[in-house]
Design an enzyme around this catalytic site. Structure first.
Site, mmCIF file in Angstrom:
data_model
loop_
_atom_site.group_PDB
_atom_site.id
_atom_site.type_symbol
_atom_site.label_atom_id
_atom_site.label_comp_id
_atom_site.label_asym_id
_atom_site.label_seq_id
_atom_site.Cartn_x
_atom_site.Cartn_y
_atom_site.Cartn_z
ATOM 1 N N SER A 250 -15.235 -3.036 -11.960
ATOM 2 C CA SER A 250 -15.118 -2.393 -13.023
ATOM 3 C C SER A 250 -15.738 -2.941 -14.241
ATOM 4 O O SER A 250 -16.903 -2.983 -14.470
ATOM 5 C CB SER A 250 -13.221 -2.654 -13.151
ATOM 6 O OG SER A 250 -12.754 -1.846 -14.131
ATOM 7 N N GLU A 377 -10.741 6.403 -7.618
ATOM 8 C CA GLU A 377 -11.171 5.601 -9.027
ATOM 9 C C GLU A 377 -9.855 5.947 -9.982
ATOM 10 O O GLU A 377 -9.473 5.172 -10.718
ATOM 11 C CB GLU A 377 -12.408 5.710 -9.463
ATOM 12 C CG GLU A 377 -13.466 5.194 -8.425
ATOM 13 C CD GLU A 377 -13.484 3.561 -8.468
ATOM 14 O OE1 GLU A 377 -12.441 2.943 -9.086
ATOM 15 O OE2 GLU A 377 -14.286 3.021 -7.984
ATOM 16 N N HIS A 477 -8.423 2.401 -7.832
ATOM 17 C CA HIS A 477 -9.557 1.456 -8.596
ATOM 18 C C HIS A 477 -9.089 -0.080 -7.951
ATOM 19 O O HIS A 477 -7.879 -0.355 -8.163
ATOM 20 C CB HIS A 477 -9.124 1.509 -9.824
ATOM 21 C CG HIS A 477 -10.199 0.742 -10.843
ATOM 22 N ND1 HIS A 477 -11.517 1.258 -10.773
ATOM 23 C CD2 HIS A 477 -10.095 -0.120 -11.761
ATOM 24 C CE1 HIS A 477 -12.224 0.416 -11.706
ATOM 25 N NE2 HIS A 477 -11.245 -0.243 -12.256
#
Length: 615
Positions: A250, A377, A477
Site C-alpha cells: 500500500s 483491493e 487490501h
C-alpha cells in the site's frame, strides 16, 4: 515495652527471611543468558534477543529523535551510544499517529511517540554461535558467526527492508503483522523493518521553498536514512549491503515506487517489490501541499509559515488540527487527493513528477521489480465509506460527480446491474482503476526492466479478523500480509494446512527474488512451464509452486504479457489478465488526475470521510 516487642519481632522476621532466602539463592541454577545475542554497529555495541527462528534486534536508532526544534527536520545521524551497549531486546514506539486499522492489535504500534526513528533487524538463527563471554555481555550468550562478518569466509546474506502501509497516516515497523523472524529463518535472508514519520509530522509543507523549514517528505527522508544505515551497518549482521531489496504494501508500495523514480536513493537498493501500489491516486504538487499545510497551521492556531509557533504546539493540539483539516479540498479539480491527504510531495528534489507518469515515461531506475495486487483491493475502502447498501441512483450520481466528462464510457463499462446495492460494482471499479490497470500500464511502459506481476487471490480462512463482513469472502487490501510474514503463531489466526504451505511458498518466492533477482530461485532450478522444486516447500516442493514468467519481454506487443495468480490450492500463470478493462482505462487516461466541480466539494467531503484511512 511495646517498642521492644516490635523490635524483637522485626529481628526474628529478618532471621526467618534469611533462613528461607539463603537456601533458595544457593539452589537456584545459574541464570541462562543464551536468550541474548550481541552485535556491533557504528554507534557501539547492541544486545538483542534470540528465538528458535532468529536473532532479533529491536529498536535500533537510525537517527536522533525528531523532537522539539528538530520537529519537521530531516533525520540526523544517530549518536554514539553512551552506555556499554544499546538494549535492543524490546520494541520502541511507532511514530505519532491515529491508528484504526482492522486487527489493530497486530497492525498498529503498541505505543506511539515523536521519538520514533528506530529500526529492527532479524537474523536467521543459523548465523548465531555460542559466545562464552566478552565485554558486552559477561555471561553465556550468542553472537554472529565470524564467517559471516566482514572478512569472513561465508558469503553474506541478501537483505530485505520493509516499508509499512497505512495511507501515510499510520503503521510501524514493530507491528506484529510485520515480524520478520519466520521470513528470515525460512528464506535465509536478513530482514529489516523500520519506522518513518507519517501524517502531518511526516509530510507538512510550510515556510519558503528551499529553506530549512517544513519542506515536506520527512517520512520519505526517514526511509532514506534507514537505507543509509543499512548500507553502513548491515554487514555486521551477516548481510550484504550491495544486495538490498526494498519491499512494501500500500503506502509502503508507493514508497518503493517513488524510490524507483528518485535520484536521492538510487544507490541504496538493488531491486524492489510493490504490493498493492495504488498508482491511480495522485500526490500533491508543491503549491497544493503548501496551501494544505497553511490551512493546517491556521487550524493549529498559528499563522501560515510560522514554524516557531507550530513547533511549540503540543501533540494534542496538532492532532486536533489534523482532524479539522485532513478532508480539506485545496484543488477542486483533483478530488481524489482527499483519499490520501498526507503523503510524499512533488518537490523537484525527492520526487519530480507523479510516480505513475514517471513509470509511463520510463523515468525509472533499471532495477528488477515485482508488482501486484489483490483481486478485491477496493472493497474495504468502499465498506468503510458506505456502510449501508448503495442504491442504483446513488451509484450513478457517484460516477457523474467523480468522472465528470468520462461518465458515459465509465457507466457503460460499469453499469448499475447491482440490484439495490452497488458497492460490489464500486469495489470492482476501484480495484481496476486505482490498482490493477495503472500497474499494468506502468509495467507495459517499462518492458526494458525485468519484472514480474502477480494477482493475489486467496481468501482468509480466519475471516473474522477483517472486522468487516464485506471482506469475509473476498480478497481485500492487505490479504497477503499474514501469509507473507507467516505470523500464525504470534496471533489468534489459525491457518489451514494448505495455508501453511501457501505461506511458505510466498516467502520462498519473495526471498528468492531478494537472493537471486528472480522469484523462481537460482538459474539452475528454473524450468520454464514446469513445477519449480525446492526443499523449502513441503511434499517434495510440488505443492502449488509454478515457474513465474516475467511480465513481458522488451520489444514484444503490449498485449503480450503474463501474471502469476497466487492462491493456496496452487499458483498458475495467467495470460493477458484484465486486458479489456485495462485497455479501457488506458484510453480514458485519467490515472492520478481526476476532476470535480467546486460546488460539490462540501457534499463529498463527508461521503469520503473514511475511505482514505487504510490505503
Amino acid at each position: 515495652m511495646g517498642h521492644q516487642k516490635v523490635y524483637i519481632a522485626a529481628v526474628i522476621g529478618v532471621i526467618l527471611c534469611a533462613a528461607i532466602t539463603i537456601p533458595l539463592v544457593i539452589t537456584l541454577p545459574k541464570p541462562d543468558r543464551l536468550d541474548l545475542v550481541t552485535a556491533t554497529v557504528n554507534e557501539g555495541n547492541i544486545v538483542g534477543q534470540v528465538t528458535p527462528e532468529a536473532g532479533i534486534f529491536f529498536g535500533i536508532p537510525f537517527s536522533q529523535p525528531p523532537i522539539r526544534e528538530f520537529r519537521w527536520r530531516r533525520p540526523r545521524d544517530p549518536l554514539k551510544y553512551e552506555s556499554r551497549y544499546w538494549d535492543a531486546t524490546y520494541k520502541r514506539p511507532g511514530c505519532q499517529q491515529i491508528c484504526d486499522q482492522p486487527a489493530s492489535e497486530y497492525s498498529c504500534p503498541h505505543e506511539i511517540s515523536e521519538d520514533c526513528l528506530y529500526l529492527n533487524v532479524w537474523v536467521p538463527r543459523r548465523l548465531l554461535t555460542n559466545a562464552k563471554s566478552d565485554d558486552i555481555v559477561t555471561s553465556e550468550h550468542y553472537a554472529l558467526q565470524n564467517d559471516y562478518l566482514p572478512g569472513g569466509q561465508s558469503a553474506p546474506l541478501a537483505v530485505m527492508v520493509w516499508f509499512y502501509g497505512g495511507n501515510f497516516l499510520n503503521g510501524a515497523g514493530s507491528c506484529v503483522l510485520y515480524d520478520g523472524r519466520n521470513m528470515a529463518n525460512m528464506g535465509d535472508v536478513i530482514v529489516v523493518t523500520t519506522n518513518y514519520r507519517v501524517a502531518h509530522l511526516g509530510f507538512l509543507v510550510q515556510g519558503e521553498k528551499g529553506s530549512e523549514e517544513a519542506k515536506g517528505n520527512f517520512g520519505f527522508w526517514d526511509q532514506i536514512k534507514t537505507l543509509e544505515w543499512v548500507k553502513q551497518n548491515i554487514q555486521n549482521f551477516g548481510g550484504d549491503p550491495n544486495k538490498v531489496t526494498i519491499f512494501g504494501q500500500s503506502a509502503g508500495a508507493e514508497s518503493v515506487g517513488i524510490h524507483f523514480t528518485s535520484e536521492v536513493s538510487k544507490d541504496l537498493f538493488r531491486q524492489g517489490i510493490m504490493q498493492s501500489n495504488p498508482f491511480g491516486l495522485p500526490l500533491r504538487n508543491w503549491t497544493d501541499a503548501k496551501e494544505f499545510g497553511g490551512r493546517f497551521a491556521e487550524a493549529a492556531g498559528c499563522q501560515r509559515d510560522d514554524m516557531t509557533c507550530l513547533r511549540a504546539k503540543s501533540v494534542k493540539e496538532l492532532e486536533k488540527a489534523f482532524n479539522d483539516t485532513s478532508l480539506e479540498v485545496t484543488d477542486p479539480s483533483r478530488i481524489t487527493l482527499i483519499f490520501q491527504p498526507w503523503s510524499p510531495v512533488i518537490d523537484g528534489d525527492v520526487l519530480r513528477e507523479q510516480p505513475v507518469d514517471a513509470f509511463i515515461k520510463g523515468n525509472v531506475h533499471n532495477k528488477p521489480m515485482i508488482n501486484g495486487a489483490t483481486v478485491d483491493e477496493g472493497m474495504i475502502f468502499v465498506a468503510e465509506a458506505f456502510p449501508n447498501p448503495m442504491t442504483n441512483m446513488f451509484y450513478k450520481a457517484l460516477l457523474r460527480i467523480v468522472f465528470k466528462e468520462d461518465y458515459s464510457p465509465v457507466y457503460s463499462t460499469y453499469p448499475d446491474e447491482c440490484y439495490g446495492d452497488c458497492r460490489e460494482m464500486v469495489n470492482k471499479l476501484a480495484t481496476e482503476y486505482l490498482f490493477s490497470c495503472p500497474q499494468r500500464k506502468a509495467q507495459n511502459s517499462t518492458r526494458n526492466i525485468q519484472h514480474w506481476w502477480y494477482i493475489f487471490n486467496q481468501t482468509w480462512s480466519f475471516e473474522e479478523v477483517w472486522e468487516e463482513p464485506l471482506c469475509f469472502d473476498r480478497v481485500c487490501h492487505a490479504a497477503e500480509l499474514a501469509y507473507l510474514f507467516n505470523v500464525e503463531q504470534m496471533t489468534t489466526f489459525t491457518f489451514t494446512e494448505e495455508e501453511r504451505v501457501f505461506s511458505k511458498r510466498l516467502i520462498w518466492y519473495w526471498t528468492n527474488f531478494a537472493k537471486y533477482g528472480n522469484p523462481n530461485g537460482p538459474p539452475a532450478t528454473i524450468r520454464a512451464k514446469d513445477i519449480v522444486k525446492t526443499s523449502v516447500i513441503e511434499d517434495g516442493g510440488q505443492v502449488g509452486a509454478k515457474a513465474w514468467s516475467t511480465f513481458g519481454e522488451y520489444g514484444t506487443p503490449e498485449n503480450d504479457y503474463k501474471a502469476l495468480q497466487l492462491q493456496a490450492n496452487g499458483d498458475f500463470e495467467m495470460r493477458q489478465p484484465y486486458k479489456d478493462i485495462c485497455d479501457f482505462w488506458d484510453n480514458v487516461d485519467a490515472y492520478a488526475d481526476h476532476y470535480m466541480t467546486a460546488q460539490l466539494q462540501r457534499y463529498w467531503r463527508k461521503k469520503f470521510k473514511q475511505m482514505w484511512r487504510h490505503v
